[in-house]
Design a protein around this motif. Structure first.
Motif, PDB file in Angstrom:
ATOM      1  N   PHE A   2       0.840  -1.194   0.000  1.00 15.21           N
ATOM      2  CA  PHE A   2       0.000   0.000   0.000  1.00 15.21           C
ATOM      3  C   PHE A   2       0.881   1.251   0.000  1.00 15.21           C
ATOM      4  N   GLU A   3       1.687   1.371  -1.059  1.00 16.25           N
ATOM      5  CA  GLU A   3       2.625   2.495  -1.183  1.00 16.25           C
ATOM      6  C   GLU A   3       3.509   2.598   0.052  1.00 16.25           C
ATOM      7  N   ALA A   8      -4.528  -0.320   4.934  1.00 20.58           N
ATOM      8  CA  ALA A   8      -5.281   0.386   3.898  1.00 20.58           C
ATOM      9  C   ALA A   8      -6.771   0.326   4.207  1.00 20.58           C
ATOM     10  N   THR A  10     -10.610   0.882   2.225  1.00 22.27           N
ATOM     11  CA  THR A  10     -11.320   1.050   0.959  1.00 22.27           C
ATOM     12  C   THR A  10     -12.820   0.863   1.191  1.00 22.27           C
ATOM     13  N   PRO A 186       0.502  -6.793   5.773  1.00 19.02           N
ATOM     14  CA  PRO A 186      -0.524  -5.871   5.282  1.00 19.02           C
ATOM     15  C   PRO A 186      -1.929  -6.238   5.756  1.00 19.02           C
ATOM     16  N   LEU A 188      -6.205  -4.874   5.524  1.00 21.26           N
ATOM     17  CA  LEU A 188      -7.145  -4.065   4.746  1.00 21.26           C
ATOM     18  C   LEU A 188      -8.488  -3.985   5.466  1.00 21.26           C
ATOM     19  N   PHE A 222      -3.118   3.847   4.070  1.00 18.55           N
ATOM     20  CA  PHE A 222      -3.289   4.161   2.651  1.00 18.55           C
ATOM     21  C   PHE A 222      -4.780   4.145   2.335  1.00 18.55           C
ATOM     22  N   GLY A 224      -7.418   3.970  -0.665  1.00 20.36           N
ATOM     23  CA  GLY A 224      -7.465   3.659  -2.087  1.00 20.36           C
ATOM     24  C   GLY A 224      -8.768   3.002  -2.495  1.00 20.36           C
ATOM     25  N   GLU A 228      -6.943  -0.360  -6.221  1.00 22.36           N
ATOM     26  CA  GLU A 228      -5.664   0.091  -5.696  1.00 22.36           C
ATOM     27  C   GLU A 228      -5.232  -0.674  -4.458  1.00 22.36           C
ATOM     28  N   THR A 229      -6.174  -1.239  -3.737  1.00 20.81           N
ATOM     29  CA  THR A 229      -5.831  -1.953  -2.500  1.00 20.81           C
ATOM     30  C   THR A 229      -5.782  -3.471  -2.676  1.00 20.81           C
TER      31      THR A 229
END
Length: 231
Positions: A2-3, A8, A10, A186, A188, A222, A224, A228-229
């Motif tokens: 995530f950059e 992240a 969403t 990571p 989400l 992040f 997104g 993007e995620t």
């Protein structure tokens, strides 16, 4: 992934209704990103919808097709099939047409490359996933079964969101947990719903704005779209 960040957030909203106008403005104001899943053959239709829980009625007007590109310019447009049919027991050729034609029309309307979708009614099983994998360009597809966690998932064509936005208390509790989280892998936080549902309950739009304020603006998160995620 995530950059360079480990967390992240969403959002995913279905049907392409006029209430998306207010929701998009809110997301843009707080720097949040969403994916909007649209039935292209229904764009411009006007009808009402009734809440199963309390009998409240609100509009279920679909946005005009010429609004798609501008309204969702800061977000992602994705497939929701042409006409929102039940997919279980549908002939394979018709299922493929519903997805691929929706993708084609939405590409033309939005100017975006369309790579994802949300299942209408959440209809998803092994056969449907197989058809998507073999006969469409979908790279991810969202169900309506909440996972209740932030773990990444292997099969993106049967992706389970974290939480349904109408489960507001759970959504806020998960937000507190996610904000505190300092993961080594990571994670989400994926929220989904329909923007017209905010009209069904007094104060729900205000609570959604409170949620946006709470979850936004964190340097370690992040923000997104689904694409993007997930990809």
């Amino acid at each position: 992934m995530f950059e360079g960040k480990m967390k992240a957030v969403t959002f995913s909203y279905d049907d392409g209704v006029t209430q998306d106008e207010r929701l998009v403005e809110m997301f843009d104001r707080y720097g949040l990103k969403a994916t909007f899943n649209i039935n292209s053959e229904l764009l411009g239709n006007r009808d009402d919808i009734t809440c199963r829980q309390n009998g409240a009625v609100t509009t279920h007007h679909k946005i005009a097709p010429e609004r798609v590109a501008d309204l969702y310019r800061n977000h992602e447009v994705a497939v929701h099939t042409l006409t929102h049919p039940h997919l279980y027991d549908m002939e394979e050729a018709e299922l493929i047409r519903q997805v691929n034609e929706d993708q084609k029309r939405l590409t033309e309307l939005s100017g975006q490359e369309i790579v994802g979708m949300a299942y209408p009614y959440g209809d998803c099983d092994e056969q449907i996933v197989r058809i998507l994998r073999e006969h469409t360009q979908m790279r991810y597809a969202r169900t309506v079964k909440s996972s209740g966690n932030f773990d990444l998932q292997e099969d993106l064509l049967a992706f389970q969101p974290t939480v349904y936005h109408c489960d507001m208390d759970r959504m806020f509790a998960l937000a507190d947990e996610f904000i505190r989280l300092q993961p080594e892998s990571p994670k989400l936080f994926y929220i989904w719903g329909h923007s017209y549902e905010f009209d069904f309950f007094d104060g729900m739009w205000e609570r959604m704005e409170e949620f946006c304020k709470k979850i936004s603006g964190h340097d370690d998160i992040f923000y997104g779209t689904n694409r993007e995620t997930l990809l």
